[in-house]
Write a protein that holds these residues in place. Sequence first.
Motif, PDB file in Angstrom:
ATOM      1  N   ALA A  20       0.965  11.982  -9.879  1.00  0.00           N
ATOM      2  CA  ALA A  20       0.137  13.192  -9.848  1.00  0.00           C
ATOM      3  C   ALA A  20       1.002  14.450  -9.921  1.00  0.00           C
ATOM      4  CB  ALA A  20      -0.720  13.202  -8.589  1.00  0.00           C
ATOM      5  N   ILE A  21       2.085  14.494  -9.161  1.00  0.00           N
ATOM      6  CA  ILE A  21       2.970  15.662  -9.178  1.00  0.00           C
ATOM      7  C   ILE A  21       3.628  15.822 -10.552  1.00  0.00           C
ATOM      8  CG2 ILE A  21       5.092  16.620  -8.193  1.00  0.00           C
ATOM      9  CD1 ILE A  21       2.643  16.875  -6.398  1.00  0.00           C
ATOM     10  N   GLY A  22       4.074  14.728 -11.151  1.00  0.00           N
ATOM     11  CA  GLY A  22       4.697  14.794 -12.473  1.00  0.00           C
ATOM     12  C   GLY A  22       3.738  15.267 -13.551  1.00  0.00           C
ATOM     13  N   ASP A  64       0.826  -1.211   0.000  1.00  0.00           N
ATOM     14  CA  ASP A  64       0.000   0.000   0.000  1.00  0.00           C
ATOM     15  C   ASP A  64       0.860   1.261   0.000  1.00  0.00           C
ATOM     16  OD1 ASP A  64      -2.251  -1.572  -0.013  1.00  0.00           O
ATOM     17  OD2 ASP A  64      -2.643  -1.362   2.148  1.00  0.00           O
ATOM     18  N   LEU A  65       1.963   1.237   0.743  1.00  0.00           N
ATOM     19  CA  LEU A  65       2.875   2.378   0.759  1.00  0.00           C
ATOM     20  C   LEU A  65       3.472   2.613  -0.618  1.00  0.00           C
ATOM     21  CD1 LEU A  65       4.540   4.522   2.310  1.00  0.00           C
ATOM     22  CD2 LEU A  65       6.249   2.728   2.636  1.00  0.00           C
ATOM     23  N   SER A  66       3.911   1.554  -1.260  1.00  0.00           N
ATOM     24  CA  SER A  66       4.483   1.672  -2.603  1.00  0.00           C
ATOM     25  C   SER A  66       3.461   2.233  -3.582  1.00  0.00           C
ATOM     26  CB  SER A  66       4.966   0.308  -3.076  1.00  0.00           C
ATOM     27  OG  SER A  66       5.396   0.360  -4.399  1.00  0.00           O
ATOM     28  N   SER A  67       2.239   1.754  -3.499  1.00  0.00           N
ATOM     29  CA  SER A  67       1.186   2.229  -4.390  1.00  0.00           C
ATOM     30  C   SER A  67       0.879   3.702  -4.138  1.00  0.00           C
ATOM     31  CB  SER A  67      -0.067   1.384  -4.188  1.00  0.00           C
ATOM     32  OG  SER A  67      -1.121   1.860  -4.966  1.00  0.00           O
ATOM     33  N   SER A  68       0.796   4.100  -2.878  1.00  0.00           N
ATOM     34  CA  SER A  68       0.502   5.498  -2.547  1.00  0.00           C
ATOM     35  C   SER A  68       1.613   6.432  -3.011  1.00  0.00           C
ATOM     36  CB  SER A  68       0.299   5.657  -1.042  1.00  0.00           C
ATOM     37  OG  SER A  68      -0.797   4.912  -0.619  1.00  0.00           O
ATOM     38  N   LEU A  69       2.864   6.038  -2.767  1.00  0.00           N
ATOM     39  CA  LEU A  69       3.988   6.876  -3.200  1.00  0.00           C
ATOM     40  C   LEU A  69       4.041   7.004  -4.723  1.00  0.00           C
ATOM     41  CD1 LEU A  69       6.837   5.696  -0.814  1.00  0.00           C
ATOM     42  CD2 LEU A  69       5.628   7.875  -0.784  1.00  0.00           C
ATOM     43  N   THR A  70       3.766   5.917  -5.417  1.00  0.00           N
ATOM     44  CA  THR A  70       3.768   5.962  -6.880  1.00  0.00           C
ATOM     45  C   THR A  70       2.650   6.854  -7.394  1.00  0.00           C
ATOM     46  OG1 THR A  70       4.699   3.744  -6.953  1.00  0.00           O
ATOM     47  CG2 THR A  70       3.669   4.555  -8.957  1.00  0.00           C
ATOM     48  N   VAL A 121      11.300  12.677 -15.122  1.00  0.00           N
ATOM     49  CA  VAL A 121      11.758  12.679 -13.729  1.00  0.00           C
ATOM     50  C   VAL A 121      10.809  11.855 -12.868  1.00  0.00           C
ATOM     51  CG1 VAL A 121      12.131  14.151 -11.714  1.00  0.00           C
ATOM     52  CG2 VAL A 121      12.978  14.864 -13.946  1.00  0.00           C
ATOM     53  N   MET A 122       9.511  11.994 -13.115  1.00  0.00           N
ATOM     54  CA  MET A 122       8.506  11.245 -12.368  1.00  0.00           C
ATOM     55  C   MET A 122       8.676   9.745 -12.569  1.00  0.00           C
ATOM     56  SD  MET A 122       5.150   9.672 -13.281  1.00  0.00           S
ATOM     57  CE  MET A 122       5.127  10.342 -14.878  1.00  0.00           C
ATOM     58  N   ILE A 123       8.933   9.312 -13.778  1.00  0.00           N
ATOM     59  CA  ILE A 123       9.128   7.887 -14.048  1.00  0.00           C
ATOM     60  C   ILE A 123      10.374   7.377 -13.322  1.00  0.00           C
ATOM     61  CG2 ILE A 123       9.743   6.231 -15.851  1.00  0.00           C
ATOM     62  CD1 ILE A 123       7.899   7.824 -17.723  1.00  0.00           C
ATOM     63  N   GLY A 124      11.434   8.160 -13.359  1.00  0.00           N
ATOM     64  CA  GLY A 124      12.663   7.762 -12.663  1.00  0.00           C
ATOM     65  C   GLY A 124      12.473   7.662 -11.159  1.00  0.00           C
ATOM     66  N   ILE A 125      11.807   8.638 -10.562  1.00  0.00           N
ATOM     67  CA  ILE A 125      11.569   8.615  -9.120  1.00  0.00           C
ATOM     68  C   ILE A 125      10.649   7.461  -8.736  1.00  0.00           C
ATOM     69  CG2 ILE A 125      10.468   9.868  -7.221  1.00  0.00           C
ATOM     70  CD1 ILE A 125      11.543  12.446  -8.493  1.00  0.00           C
ATOM     71  N   ALA A 126       9.589   7.236  -9.509  1.00  0.00           N
ATOM     72  CA  ALA A 126       8.653   6.144  -9.205  1.00  0.00           C
ATOM     73  C   ALA A 126       9.344   4.788  -9.292  1.00  0.00           C
ATOM     74  CB  ALA A 126       7.458   6.205 -10.152  1.00  0.00           C
ATOM     75  N   LEU A 127      10.176   4.594 -10.313  1.00  0.00           N
ATOM     76  CA  LEU A 127      10.887   3.322 -10.431  1.00  0.00           C
ATOM     77  C   LEU A 127      11.884   3.118  -9.293  1.00  0.00           C
ATOM     78  CD1 LEU A 127      11.485   3.121 -14.280  1.00  0.00           C
ATOM     79  CD2 LEU A 127       9.903   1.770 -12.900  1.00  0.00           C
ATOM     80  N   TYR A 148      10.228  22.057 -22.884  1.00  0.00           N
ATOM     81  CA  TYR A 148      10.637  20.898 -22.090  1.00  0.00           C
ATOM     82  C   TYR A 148       9.540  20.460 -21.123  1.00  0.00           C
ATOM     83  CZ  TYR A 148      15.121  22.277 -23.927  1.00  0.00           C
ATOM     84  OH  TYR A 148      16.134  22.611 -24.772  1.00  0.00           O
ATOM     85  N   PHE A 149       8.294  20.523 -21.572  1.00  0.00           N
ATOM     86  CA  PHE A 149       7.174  20.131 -20.715  1.00  0.00           C
ATOM     87  C   PHE A 149       7.223  18.647 -20.367  1.00  0.00           C
ATOM     88  CE2 PHE A 149       5.737  19.368 -24.983  1.00  0.00           C
ATOM     89  CZ  PHE A 149       5.070  18.171 -24.898  1.00  0.00           C
ATOM     90  N   TRP A 150       7.926  17.849 -21.149  1.00  0.00           N
ATOM     91  CA  TRP A 150       8.009  16.409 -20.928  1.00  0.00           C
ATOM     92  C   TRP A 150       8.995  16.051 -19.817  1.00  0.00           C
ATOM     93  CZ3 TRP A 150      13.019  15.117 -21.623  1.00  0.00           C
ATOM     94  CH2 TRP A 150      13.789  15.970 -22.428  1.00  0.00           C
ATOM     95  N   LEU A 151       9.836  16.991 -19.413  1.00  0.00           N
ATOM     96  CA  LEU A 151      10.861  16.720 -18.415  1.00  0.00           C
ATOM     97  C   LEU A 151      10.288  16.259 -17.069  1.00  0.00           C
ATOM     98  CD1 LEU A 151      13.902  16.698 -18.289  1.00  0.00           C
ATOM     99  CD2 LEU A 151      13.823  19.030 -17.446  1.00  0.00           C
TER     100      LEU A 151
END
Length: 91
Positions: A40-42, A29-35, A66-72, A59-62
């Motif tokens: 949402a922030i990304g 549940d923690l992993s799901s919530s953090l992801t 970053v969000m994908i990298g942090i989530a992974l 650079y709107f895609w940046l």
Amino acid sequence: MRQVNVYELGKSERDARREMRLGEKRLCDLSSSLTNFTVAIGVLGALGLYFLPTFRSPYFWLPLVVMIGIALCMRWFVIRYARRRYEPDFD
């Protein structure tokens, strides 16, 4: 594990195994919530860079990258911690 009801989790198992399963569920549940929070922030950051005139940037895609990298990375850390804690003999 994410779809399992807490009250049904390990109902027929001994107490030690049930506590371990509840701990795994909390980590899931923690992993799901953090992801979800990171996504949402990304997405909000990308939309802000794309639509707001004061922040408009090519650079709107940046924020999405970053969000994908942090989530992974977060998911990797949570899975690594869960394996170390609940499956010490896992190879």
